[in-house]
Design an enzyme around this catalytic site. Structure first.
Site, PDB file in Angstrom:
ATOM      1  N   GLU B  50       0.818  -1.218   0.000  1.00 23.29           N
ATOM      2  CA  GLU B  50       0.000   0.000   0.000  1.00 23.29           C
ATOM      3  C   GLU B  50       0.847   1.262   0.000  1.00 23.29           C
ATOM      4  OE1 GLU B  50      -0.597  -2.610   1.953  1.00 23.29           O
ATOM      5  OE2 GLU B  50      -2.699  -3.188   1.730  1.00 23.29           O
ATOM      6  N   PHE B 112     -11.767  -7.467  13.397  1.00 25.60           N
ATOM      7  CA  PHE B 112     -10.652  -7.942  12.593  1.00 25.60           C
ATOM      8  C   PHE B 112     -10.282  -6.879  11.549  1.00 25.60           C
ATOM      9  CE2 PHE B 112      -9.083 -10.215   8.770  1.00 25.60           C
ATOM     10  CZ  PHE B 112      -7.867 -10.606   9.306  1.00 25.60           C
ATOM     11  N   GLN B 113      -9.017  -6.587  11.421  1.00 19.99           N
ATOM     12  CA  GLN B 113      -8.480  -5.571  10.513  1.00 19.99           C
ATOM     13  C   GLN B 113      -9.136  -4.202  10.712  1.00 19.99           C
ATOM     14  OE1 GLN B 113      -8.301  -7.202   6.462  1.00 19.99           O
ATOM     15  NE2 GLN B 113      -6.243  -7.934   6.934  1.00 19.99           N
ATOM     16  N   LYS B 162     -17.759  -0.906   5.419  1.00 18.08           N
ATOM     17  CA  LYS B 162     -18.239  -1.881   4.436  1.00 18.08           C
ATOM     18  C   LYS B 162     -19.731  -1.735   4.167  1.00 18.08           C
ATOM     19  CE  LYS B 162     -18.066  -6.709   3.208  1.00 18.08           C
ATOM     20  NZ  LYS B 162     -18.016  -8.095   3.679  1.00 18.08           N
ATOM     21  N   MET B 476      24.377   8.941   2.877  1.00 23.72           N
ATOM     22  CA  MET B 476      24.251  10.238   3.526  1.00 23.72           C
ATOM     23  C   MET B 476      24.489  10.114   5.028  1.00 23.72           C
ATOM     24  SD  MET B 476      23.907  13.404   3.055  1.00 23.72           S
ATOM     25  CE  MET B 476      22.993  14.051   1.659  1.00 23.72           C
TER      26      MET B 476
END
Lengths: 162, 576
Positions: B50, B112-113, B162, B476
Site C-alpha cells: 500500500e 478484525f483488521q 463496508k 548520507m
C-alpha cells in the site's frame, strides 16, 4: 502572554480532536477549553485559553483558521470583552467555620447548591481573579475538591479597545 | 435510481475525471474492487504494497498536476498508507485516499483488521472523512477532491465502512459548498505595490522559488519577473524546474547542499523575494544568521507559512501565479528602472562567486563517481526525462547535477525525506506518461525499501529505468558519521547484498551493471533503448560525499567543500 481565543466551529464529530491535535502536535498547551452549541445548532463555539509569545499566538490563530471545520477565529485579548468562569467548590469546614463559609459565599455572590452533614457545595461565577480569590480564601477552611468550567468570553458590543 | 455506495463511488470518480487508481484489495473494500474489475473507464493498478500505491499516486500527481487516487482495505492496508500520505502532505501533493473500514456497527470494537485510520491520519492529511451514511457519499467525495486540489493542495482520506459501500441510495451530484474553507487567491494589491517598490529600490535582490511556483503553474510568470528585473533565482529542492536550471540567472539550489553562489547571494542580499516556499531548516540553516541584510517579501498561499520561521517585511497571501501576474504588470508599466544597470554590479559579484566555487566534483578514471552518472543521464537525455529520486546522497546529487528546465519533471520527497519514494513514484509517473522516459535515481539502501514494486513495473510493462548509485552504504548517514562521528560507521554498511542485476532478472526485468567510468555511458544508452523495466547497478566510489555542505544548525555561508583528492586517498586507506 495569555490569550483567550474564541472559535466558531462546525458542530461535527472529530472537530475537537482536530483542534486539540493542532495544539498537541506543536507542543502548545491548552490551559482551558469550553465548548457549547450556538443559536445555530450546526455551529459550536469554543473558548480556548492558551499562552505564548506574539509569534506563537499568530501561528495558533493562523493554524486554527486553516482548519477546514473552523469558521471564525477571534483573539478576544485584542478586543474589549466580558469573560466568565464558573466553579463548583465542595468545602468541608469544621463546625466553627461553617458560618464563615456562608458569609464568603454571600460576599462573592455565590450560592450553596448542595449540602451534607459535613460539606457545602458552592457555586461561584466570575472572572478568573474572582474565582482564584474565593479558592484562596476557602483553602485554609478545607476544600475537598473543586471543578472549574474553563473560561467563556464574549465581545462587548460597540466598544473599541483603546 | 437507487445505487449502492460502491456504485455511487465509482460514478463520482468518473465524473471527477479519474482514469487511474493505485490500490491493493482486502476484505472490507471488495464491493468497490468488484466493480472496478471490468470497468472500462478506470484502470486499477495493483501495487505490491500500500505504501507503493500511495507513492505511485503521488508521482502521478506531481508529474501531471492532477490528484492521485488510492484505494486500500482497512487495518493494515490503511496504516500502510501513512508514510505515503505524510510524504504528500509535507510536499503539498493532492491525493484522495479511500480506505475500507469495518462495518459501522463494529467500529470501535477492535474488529478484525480494524484501525482508527481517521484518527491516525488526522495530523498528516489536509482533511479526512469517515463516511457514515451512503447518502453523504457523493458530497464527501466531491468535497475531498475540491479540498485536495485547491488552496495549498494536500492529501485527503475517506474512510469507507463496508456497510456504507453496500447499502443503497439515490445518486446525487451536489455542488461543493464549504463555508469555512475559502483559500485566498488574490494577493493584496497594496502589499504587491509595496513589494514592487522594494524591488525597484533594491541593489542586491535574490528570488527564492519553491514548490508553490510549480503547483500554481507560475513558471512563466517567474521567468518574466526574473528577466524583466534581472534578478537571479535560486530554486529550493521542491522548486527545481520552476525556473530553468540552465538559465543564466539560475543560481541552482540553496541551503544545506546548495551551491556556494546561491548561499552567498542570499547572505549578501538586500532583498529576498520568497515565492511559494516555506523557509525549511534545510534552506535557512541557522535562522538568526539567515540573510542578515535582507528585507523579505514572502508570497505564499498558506498564511501559516508566512512568519513561521523568518521575519517577513512584505507578506503577500495568495496564489503565486496571480500575485506574480499583478506584480509583473506593475514592474513593467509603472517602474522606469534601468534594471540591467541597477543589477550589473550584483550580477558581476555573483559571477565571481560562481567562478570561485563552481558546482563540481573530482572526476576519476578508475572508479565511478556518482555525480558522473547523474551528469551522463542529463547529457544523454538532454534533460528531457522525468526524474524521481530516493532520499539521501542520490537525491542531492540528482538535484545538484541534473538541470531541470521545465516543471513537473522532478519527483522527490522533499519535506518528509522518504526513502523508498522514488521507484513507486516513477511507476506512477510512467502510468501518466507512457511515452516519456522516466528514471529513478536511487541508492542501494533506498531502492530496497520498496523493491517489491518491481513486480508492478514488470507486469504493467512499464519501461521505468532505475539508476542505482550503489556505494554499499547508507551514504548520507555514513557521510554524517564520517564528518561528525569520527568515522564510526554504525550500521550504515550494507555489504554487497543483493545482486541487483539478478534481482531484476528474477522479477522479469532487465539488469545491467557498470563498474568502470568507461561503462557508464554504454549502460545508460542500452537501458534507454530497452522498452522494459531496467535496473542499472552503478558500482560507485563508496566514500564520495555530497558537497558543498552546511553542517546542520550553521549559517548557510559556512560551507564545507570537497577536500583535495590526494588527501582523500590517504584517508581512504587509513579507514580501510
Amino acid at each position: 502572554m495569555r490569550h483567550t481565543i474564541s472559535l466558531l466551529v462546525e458542530n461535527k464529530f472529530g472537530v475537537l480532536s482536530r483542534i486539540a491535535g493542532l495544539f498537541s502536535g506543536r507542543g502548545y498547551n491548552i490551559e482551558s477549553l469550553s465548548v457549547g452549541e450556538t443559536i445555530d445548532p450546526q455551529i459550536s463555539t469554543m473558548t480556548i485559553v492558551t499562552s505564548g509569545d506574539d509569534q506563537i499566538i499568530e501561528q495558533i490563530t493562523k493554524q486554527l483558521n486553516k482548519l477546514i471545520d473552523v469558521i471564525k477565529v477571534v483573539d478576544m485579548t485584542e478586543l474589549d470583552h466580558v469573560e466568565r468562569e464558573m466553579v463548583l467548590i465542595k468545602v468541608a469546614p469544621r463546625q466553627e467555620d461553617k458560618a464563615e463559609v456562608l458569609r464568603l459565599t454571600e460576599i462573592f455572590r455565590g450560592r450553596v447548591v448542595d449540602s451534607s452533614k459535613t460539606t457545602y457545595t458552592i457555586e461561584i461565577t466570575g472572572d478568573e481573579k474572582k474565582i482564584e480569590a474565593i479558592i484562596e480564601l476557602l483553602k485554609p477552611i478545607g476544600i475537598k475538591e473543586f471543578v472549574r468550567t474553563g473560561k467563556i468570553a464574549i465581545a462587548r458590543e460597540g466598544v473599541k479597545k483603546s | 435510481m437507487k445505487m449502492t455506495g460502491a456504485e455511487i463511488l465509482v460514478e463520482t470518480l468518473k465524473r471527477e475525471g479519474v482514469k487511474h487508481i493505485f490500490g491493493y484489495p482486502g476484505g472490507v473494500i471488495l464491493n468497490i474492487f468488484d466493480l472496478l474489475y471490468d470497468d472500462k473507464d478506470i484502470q486499477l493498478i495493483l501495487t505490491r504494497h500500500e505504501q507503493g500505491a500511495v507513492h505511485a499516486a503521488d508521482g502521478y500527481a506531481r508529474s501531471t498536476g492532477k490528484p492521485g487516487v488510492v484505494l486500500v482495505t482497512s487495518g493494515p492496508g490503511a496504516t500502510n498508507t501513512i508514510t505515503g500520505i505524510a510524504t504528500a502532505s509535507m510536499d503539498s501533493i493532492p491525493l484522495v485516499v479511500f480506505s475500507g473500514q469495518v462495518p459501522t456497527m463494529l467500529i470501535g470494537n477492535d474488529a478484525f483488521q480494524e484501525a482508527d485510520i481517521v484518527g491516525i491520519s488526522r495530523p498528516c492529511t489536509k482533511y479526512n472523512y469517515l463516511a457514515k451514511d451512503v447518502r453523504d457519499l457523493s458530497r464527501i467525495i466531491r468535497e475531498a477532491f475540491h479540498i485536495a486540489t485547491t488552496g495549498r493542495p494536500g492529501p485527503v482520506l475517506i474512510d469507507l465502512p463496508k456497510d456504507v459501500t453496500a447499502s443503497k441510495a439515490d445518486f446525487t451530484w451536489p455542488e461543493v459548498k464549504i463555508r469555512s474553507y475559502n483559500p485566498t487567491y488574490e494577493g493584496n494589491r497594496w502589499m504587491i505595490q509595496q513589494a514592487a517598490n522594494l524591488i525597484a529600490k533594491s541593489k542586491r535582490a535574490v528570488i527564492i522559488a519553491g514548490g508553490g511556483v510549480i503547483i500554481s503553474g507560475a513558471h512563466k510568470e517567474l521567468k518574466e519577473l526574473a528577466e524583466v528585473t534581472n534578478i537571479p533565482v535560486t530554486m529550493t529542492l521542491m522548486g527545481l524546474g520552476g525556473f530553468p536550471g540552465t538559465h543564466p540567472l539560475s543560481l541552482g539550489m540553496p541551503g544545506m547542499h546548495g551551491t556556494y553562489y546561491a548561499n552567498k547571494s542570499i547572505q549578501e542580499s538586500d532583498l529576498l523575494i520568497a515565492i511559494g516556499m516555506r523557509f525549511d531548516d534545510r534552506v535557512t540553516g541557522k535562522i538568526d544568521a539567515f540573510a542578515p541584510h535582507a528585507k523579505i517579501i514572502h508570497i505564499d498561499i498558506d498564511p501559516t507559512s508566512i512568519r513561521k520561521n523568518v521575519r517577513v517585511d512584505i507578506p503577500i497571501v495568495g496564489d503565486v501565479k496571480r500575485v506574480l501576474t499583478v506584480l509583473n504588470k506593475m514592474l513593467r508599466e509603472d517602474m522606469k528602472e534601468q534594471w540591467d544597470e541597477v543589477r550589473k554590479a550584483w550580477l558581476r559579484q555573483i559571477d565571481l562567486w560562481r567562478q570561485e566555487r563552481p558546482m563540481t566534483y573530482t572526476y576519476s578514471d578508475d572508479v565511478i563517481k556518482p555525480q558522473f552518472v547523474v551528469e551522463k543521464i542529463f547529457e544523454l537525455t538532454k534533460g528531457d526525462a522525468i526524474i524521481s529520486t530516493e532520499v539521501g546522497q542520490n537525491q542531492m546529487w540528482a538535484a545538484q547535477f541534473f538541470k531541470f528546465d521545465r516543471p513537473r519533471m522532478w519527483l522527490t520527497s522533499g519535506g518528509l525525506g522518504t526513502m523508498g519514494y522514488g521507484f513507486p513514484a516513477a511507476i506512477g509517473a510512467q502510468i501518466a506518461h507512457p511515452n516519456k522516459l522516466v528514471i529513478d535515481i536511487a541508492g542501494d539502501g533506498s531502492i530496497q525499501m520498496n523493491i517489491q514494486e518491481l513486480a508492478t513495473a514488470v507486469i504493467n510493462k512499464l519501461p521505468v529505468k532505475v539508476a542505482i548509485l550503489n556505494n554499499r552504504y547508507l551514504g548520507m548517514v555514513r557521510q554524517w558519521q564520517e564528518l561528525f562521528f569520527a568515522g564510526r560507521y554504525s550500521h550504515t554498511h550494507l555489504e554487497v547484498v543483493p545482486d541487483f542485476v539478478k534481482l531484476a532478472e528474477a522479477y522479469g526485468a532487465v539488469g545491467l551493471r557498470a563498474t568502470k567510468p568507461s561503462e557508464v555511458e554504454s549502460v545508460l544508452k542500452e537501458a534507454f533503448k530497452i522498452k522494459k523495466t531496467v535496473f542499472m547497478d552503478f558500482v560507485v566510489h563508496w566514500k564520495e560525499k555530497v558537497f558543498p555542505m552546511v553542517p546542520a544548525g550553521a549559517p548557510i555561508d559556512h560551507m564545507l567543500f570537497e577536500e583535495k583528492p590526494e588527501k582523500e586517498e590517504k584517508k581512504l586507506k587509513a579507514v580501510k
